[in-house]
Design a protein around this motif. Structure first.
Motif, PDB file in Angstrom:
ATOM      1  N   GLY A 211       1.011  -1.298 -11.398  1.00  0.00           N
ATOM      2  CA  GLY A 211       1.024  -0.002 -11.406  1.00  0.00           C
ATOM      3  C   GLY A 211       2.065   0.779 -11.092  1.00  0.00           C
ATOM      4  O   GLY A 211       2.213   2.067 -11.285  1.00  0.00           O
ATOM      5  N   ASP A 212       2.974   0.185 -10.669  1.00  0.00           N
ATOM      6  CA  ASP A 212       4.243   0.792 -10.335  1.00  0.00           C
ATOM      7  C   ASP A 212       5.456  -0.345 -10.071  1.00  0.00           C
ATOM      8  O   ASP A 212       5.404  -1.432 -10.573  1.00  0.00           O
ATOM      9  N   ASP A 213       6.526  -0.103  -9.625  1.00  0.00           N
ATOM     10  CA  ASP A 213       7.631  -1.037  -9.522  1.00  0.00           C
ATOM     11  C   ASP A 213       7.768  -1.687  -8.245  1.00  0.00           C
ATOM     12  O   ASP A 213       8.709  -2.111  -8.012  1.00  0.00           O
TER      13      ASP A 213
ATOM     14  N   ARG B 146      10.218  -1.338  -3.585  1.00  0.00           N
ATOM     15  CA  ARG B 146      11.390  -1.396  -4.502  1.00  0.00           C
ATOM     16  C   ARG B 146      12.371  -0.599  -4.030  1.00  0.00           C
ATOM     17  O   ARG B 146      13.764  -1.136  -4.419  1.00  0.00           O
ATOM     18  N   VAL B 147      12.641   0.086  -2.933  1.00  0.00           N
ATOM     19  CA  VAL B 147      13.631   1.120  -2.574  1.00  0.00           C
ATOM     20  C   VAL B 147      14.488   0.370  -1.490  1.00  0.00           C
ATOM     21  O   VAL B 147      15.448   0.239  -1.623  1.00  0.00           O
ATOM     22  N   ASP B 148      13.867  -0.066  -0.503  1.00  0.00           N
ATOM     23  CA  ASP B 148      14.322  -0.813   0.500  1.00  0.00           C
ATOM     24  C   ASP B 148      13.856  -1.987   1.137  1.00  0.00           C
ATOM     25  O   ASP B 148      14.372  -2.602   2.102  1.00  0.00           O
ATOM     26  N   GLY B 149      13.092  -2.691   0.326  1.00  0.00           N
ATOM     27  CA  GLY B 149      12.485  -4.017   0.813  1.00  0.00           C
ATOM     28  C   GLY B 149      11.648  -3.751   1.987  1.00  0.00           C
ATOM     29  O   GLY B 149      11.130  -5.186   2.340  1.00  0.00           O
TER      30      GLY B 149
END
Length: 483
Positions: free
Chosen positions: A181-183, A204-207
């Motif tokens: 539903g998203d990344d 997904r941005v900063d783990g």
């Protein structure tokens, strides 16, 4: 035209004699070439004893009866070899290799090499459909490397779509992980295929790893996470200690099955918290606890928040901390606590209450016999009486302030019983500060009233030489002041 274009079968011509011969030749050609099944394609010499109907693709450098027929289909019919020159598009089943060959106009090649890409549906021991266009029924599936690494790729069209792996029981979903539903990367589980719980999410941005459905950090099953993450308080909390408890309990219930057995276990548990400005109370049940208590620093103990060690408010003598060879309650550097409603004793060595670099407040405490003294402060630690208290046992000193330590008991009432003896002095101050103005003492004591030295100060608020309990005069030396 005397023969067909592709199979080269002879036509029956007008007014032809012995028409059956031509017709039979055509039938033999059909028998050889329709549903063409080849036994081998690697023989250049004819087999010695062929069976009726055997067919071969003649290999290169043919000899004997096959000379000059390389690449052609040789069929054994009626005791002789017949040969058929293939054309582009002929198909043959090759029995010894279990594969289908196709003629590309020049050579026989594996039919798969000519390509089936793309193909609409593929079923391997299963039926593919428009949703599951590749279906495999097998004990296992192997995706092997070809020379180095290997990747399995799942691509989606847009961020809001799914690219995931779904695990099922009886064709009903039980677990799923991937880009759902998203990344972000998600791990979800389900007990029935309908309702789903997200167990883990990786940003997904900063783990960052999030555990949306994780256990509370107070849950014993969360012990691994608790090594790394402090339980952040959102309200005041109380831990219980009872003589019939167990240190394997959670400490949050006042019962044998819920309370801790030792005070130190409760304090160590608090040390793992982030108090976040709230108050934690360790409530101790009636009984004698024979292990010394050390108060470690607590995280998030700010403002008016406090760590409280509390006994029996109505009968403090019912809760006894009796240590051997150590301080009954000691506060380490950086630690801070309030002790109330209990009795302290020591044997062999140790003070009743000791702040060695830490900060300790007390009220309604009964001081029994103590090997080194009742109250001690050193290394810039602070002990402050925030309520009245009692003395029931003897000690070398009642107060001992040294090396920058501070003791403040001003304005409190101290009830002395059994005429305790203080061999060194009631108040001993060496390089520290004792503030005790405006106090009231009931009962009597024996021994020197004070001993002050090394620039220490005992401030009685002008109480006079006989202000403190005792039956012998006090003394001052090396810059000590008694005021």
């Amino acid at each position: 035209m005397e023969q067909t274009t592709n199979l080269k079968m002879p036509f029956i011509m007008p007014s032809q004699a012995q028409k059956h011969v031509t017709h039979n030749e055509a039938l033999l050609a059909l028998d050889a070439l329709v549903q063409l099944g080849i036994l081998d394609r690697h023989l250049s010499t004819p087999p010695a004893t062929p069976a009726e109907g055997d067919r071969y693709i003649v290999a290169a450098a043919a000899t004997g009866a096959w000379v000059g027929k390389s690449g052609q289909v040789a069929a054994w019919q009626d005791g002789a070899w017949s040969f058929h020159l293939p054309v582009k598009g002929w198909l043959a089943w090759l029995a010894d290799e279990q594969r289908i060959l196709a003629h590309d106009g020049g050579n026989w090649v594996d039919a798969a090499a000519l390509g089936v890409n793309p193909v609409g549906l593929v079923g391997v021991n299963a039926t593919a459909d428009n949703t599951n266009r590749l279906a495999v029924r097998s004990p296992a599936v192997l995706f092997d490397n070809q020379g180095a690494g290997h990747q399995v790729k799942i691509n989606k069209a847009a961020a809001g779509d799914n690219a995931s792996l779904l695990f099922q029981t009886g064709y009903s979903g039980r677990a799923e992980f991937g880009l759902a539903g998203d990344d972000d990367w998600h791990v979800k589980v389900s007990s029935d295929g309908g309702g789903w719980t997200e167990a883990l999410k990786v940003s997904r941005v900063d783990g960052r790893v999030l555990l949306p459905a994780s256990l509370a950090l107070t849950d014993q099953n969360q012990v691994v996470a608790r090594r790394h993450v402090r339980d952040l308080l959102t309200a005041d909390r109380t831990y219980f200690v009872r003589s019939d408890g167990a240190d394997g309990n959670g400490g949050l219930a006042n019962s044998a099955a819920g309370a801790f057995k030792t005070i130190q276990k409760a304090l160590d548990t608090v040390a793992d918290l982030d108090m976040a400005g709230f108050t934690v109370t360790i409530r101790i049940g009636d009984g004698t606890y024979s292990t010394a208590v050390r108060v470690p620093p607590a995280v998030g103990q700010a403002g008016t928040s406090a760590l409280v060690i509390a006994g029996n408010g109505g009968s403090p003598g019912n809760v006894v901390i009796a240590a051997a060879g150590a301080n009954a309650i000691g506060v380490a550097a950086g630690g801070r606590c309030l002790v109330r409603d209990l009795e302290v004793r020591t044997t062999g060595a140790g003070f009743g209450l000791n702040a060695d670099g830490g900060s300790l407040e007390f009220a309604n405490v009964s001081f029994g016999g103590c090997a080194d003294g009742h109250v001690s402060s050193g290394n810039h630690g602070t002990v402050r009486a925030v309520g009245n208290y009692a003395v029931t046992g003897a000690a070398p000193v009642h107060w001992s302030a040294r090396a920058g330590g501070i003791i403040d008991a001003a304005l409190r009432t101290v009830a002395l019983s059994t005429t305790p003896a203080f061999a060194t002095a009631f108040a001993s101050c060496s390089g520290g500060d004792i503030s005790c103005g405006g106090m009231s003492f009931t009962g009597a004591a024996t021994g020197p009233r004070y001993a002050v030295a090394r620039n220490g100060v005992i401030d009685t608020g002008s109480g006079g030489a006989s202000y403190l309990p005792g039956d012998a005069a006090g003394s001052s030396a090396t810059g000590g002041q008694y005021v």
